[in-house]
Design a protein around this motif. Structure first.
Motif, short mmCIF file in Angstrom:
data_model
loop_
_atom_site.label_atom_id
_atom_site.label_comp_id
_atom_site.label_asym_id
_atom_site.label_seq_id
_atom_site.Cartn_x
_atom_site.Cartn_y
_atom_site.Cartn_z
N GLU A 232 30.74 4.44 59.47
CA GLU A 232 31.57 5.20 60.41
C GLU A 232 33.00 4.68 60.41
OE1 GLU A 232 29.36 5.86 64.37
OE2 GLU A 232 28.57 3.99 63.56
N HIS A 233 33.94 5.60 60.51
CA HIS A 233 35.34 5.20 60.67
C HIS A 233 35.62 4.93 62.14
CE1 HIS A 233 35.96 7.50 56.77
NE2 HIS A 233 36.21 6.23 56.50
N TRP A 234 36.51 3.98 62.39
CA TRP A 234 36.99 3.63 63.73
C TRP A 234 35.85 3.14 64.64
CZ3 TRP A 234 41.85 2.75 63.46
CH2 TRP A 234 42.67 3.55 62.66
N SER A 235 34.85 2.50 64.06
CA SER A 235 33.74 1.97 64.84
C SER A 235 33.58 0.48 64.51
CB SER A 235 32.45 2.74 64.52
OG SER A 235 31.43 2.34 65.40
N PRO A 236 34.45 -0.38 65.09
CA PRO A 236 34.43 -1.80 64.74
C PRO A 236 33.12 -2.47 65.10
CG PRO A 236 35.89 -1.40 66.61
CD PRO A 236 35.43 -0.07 66.14
N ARG A 237 32.78 -3.49 64.33
CA ARG A 237 31.58 -4.28 64.57
C ARG A 237 31.95 -5.74 64.71
NH1 ARG A 237 27.06 -1.57 62.82
NH2 ARG A 237 27.29 0.59 63.42
N VAL A 238 31.37 -6.40 65.69
CA VAL A 238 31.58 -7.83 65.89
C VAL A 238 30.77 -8.58 64.83
CG1 VAL A 238 31.22 -9.77 67.46
CG2 VAL A 238 32.01 -7.56 68.35
N VAL A 239 31.45 -9.47 64.09
CA VAL A 239 30.77 -10.25 63.05
C VAL A 239 30.73 -11.74 63.37
CG1 VAL A 239 31.20 -8.55 61.23
CG2 VAL A 239 32.86 -10.40 61.61
N ALA A 240 31.53 -12.17 64.35
CA ALA A 240 31.55 -13.58 64.74
C ALA A 240 32.27 -13.73 66.07
CB ALA A 240 32.26 -14.42 63.67
N GLU A 241 32.10 -14.91 66.67
CA GLU A 241 32.79 -15.26 67.91
C GLU A 241 33.48 -16.59 67.72
OE1 GLU A 241 30.45 -15.04 71.56
OE2 GLU A 241 28.95 -13.88 70.45
N SER B 49 37.16 -15.22 71.78
CA SER B 49 37.57 -14.10 70.93
C SER B 49 36.43 -13.61 70.06
CB SER B 49 38.73 -14.52 70.01
OG SER B 49 39.87 -14.82 70.77
N TYR B 50 36.48 -12.32 69.74
CA TYR B 50 35.57 -11.71 68.77
C TYR B 50 36.31 -11.52 67.46
CZ TYR B 50 32.05 -10.32 72.27
OH TYR B 50 31.09 -10.31 73.24
N ILE B 51 35.59 -11.71 66.36
CA ILE B 51 36.07 -11.34 65.04
C ILE B 51 35.34 -10.04 64.72
CG2 ILE B 51 36.37 -12.03 62.64
CD1 ILE B 51 37.55 -14.01 64.78
N LYS B 52 36.10 -8.99 64.43
CA LYS B 52 35.51 -7.67 64.18
C LYS B 52 35.96 -7.16 62.82
CE LYS B 52 35.95 -6.45 69.10
NZ LYS B 52 36.50 -5.46 70.04
N VAL B 53 35.15 -6.30 62.23
CA VAL B 53 35.56 -5.58 61.02
C VAL B 53 35.41 -4.09 61.29
CG1 VAL B 53 35.02 -7.45 59.41
CG2 VAL B 53 33.28 -5.73 59.94
N ALA B 54 36.20 -3.31 60.57
CA ALA B 54 36.14 -1.85 60.73
C ALA B 54 36.55 -1.18 59.43
CB ALA B 54 37.06 -1.41 61.86
N LYS B 55 36.06 0.03 59.28
CA LYS B 55 36.47 0.92 58.20
C LYS B 55 37.22 2.04 58.90
CE LYS B 55 33.59 1.64 54.76
NZ LYS B 55 32.42 2.14 53.99
N VAL B 56 38.46 2.31 58.50
CA VAL B 56 39.28 3.29 59.21
C VAL B 56 39.89 4.30 58.25
CG1 VAL B 56 39.79 1.62 61.04
CG2 VAL B 56 41.38 1.86 59.14
N LYS B 57 40.14 5.48 58.77
CA LYS B 57 40.85 6.53 58.03
C LYS B 57 41.39 7.51 59.05
CE LYS B 57 40.51 9.85 54.31
NZ LYS B 57 39.64 10.51 53.34
N GLY B 58 42.65 7.90 58.86
CA GLY B 58 43.30 8.79 59.81
C GLY B 58 43.97 7.97 60.91
N SER B 59 44.09 8.58 62.07
CA SER B 59 44.81 7.96 63.19
C SER B 59 43.84 7.63 64.31
CB SER B 59 45.87 8.96 63.68
OG SER B 59 46.53 8.49 64.80
N LEU B 60 44.02 6.49 64.98
CA LEU B 60 43.15 6.11 66.08
C LEU B 60 43.62 6.80 67.37
CD1 LEU B 60 40.78 4.56 67.27
CD2 LEU B 60 42.29 2.58 67.52
N ALA B 61 44.62 6.25 68.03
CA ALA B 61 45.18 6.80 69.28
C ALA B 61 46.29 5.87 69.74
CB ALA B 61 44.11 6.89 70.37
N TRP B 62 47.32 6.44 70.34
CA TRP B 62 48.34 5.61 70.96
C TRP B 62 47.72 4.91 72.16
CZ3 TRP B 62 53.05 4.14 69.46
CH2 TRP B 62 53.64 4.84 68.40
#
Length: 123
Positions: A16-25, A29-42
């Motif tokens: 999924e695009h724009w659906s970050p996942r927590v991979v570590a703490e 703080s959380y360390i997250k990764v995401a796959k993105v395409k297009g625009s998120l939001a202001w």
């Protein structure tokens, strides 16, 4: 602790695009990764900075005072309170470092907003 994690591999496996996942703490703080395409939001995060590190591709972070263009291996910190909009013309994989209190789309709720429970689910 002996867990070794590859943010690049985890981001590449996301469907999924724009659906970050927590991979570590790390501390608060959380360390997250995401796959993105297009625009998120202001949006903005009133009390938290947000670090973007590009794992693959290219990301533009639009801000009211100008934009930054990031390529693979580059990072940028959006300071707390700064309105911004991440944009990826083509698919981009990224890593985020955010305080645990940081809401996915900050002060804005849209169809792309993900709850913390969604971000914590297994990949």
């Amino acid at each position: 602790m002996t867990d070794i994690t590859s943010p690049k591999q985890i981001a590449a496996a996301l469907t999924e695009h724009w659906s970050p996942r927590v991979v570590a703490e790390v501390d608060d703080s959380y360390i997250k990764v995401a796959k993105v395409k297009g625009s998120l939001a202001w949006h903005s995060h009133e009390n938290e900075d947000e670090l973007f590190l590009i794992l693959k591709g290219h990301l533009r972070i639009e801000m009211e005072q100008g934009s930054v263009e990031l390529s693979e291996g580059e990072m940028f910190v959006v300071p707390k309170g700064v309105r911004h909009n991440p944009v990826a013309e083509e698919e981009c994989h990224l890593m985020l470092i955010e305080r645990k209190s940081t809401l996915h789309t900050g002060d804005v709720v849209s169809e792309k907003t993900r709850s913390l429970a969604e971000q914590l689910r297994p990949v």
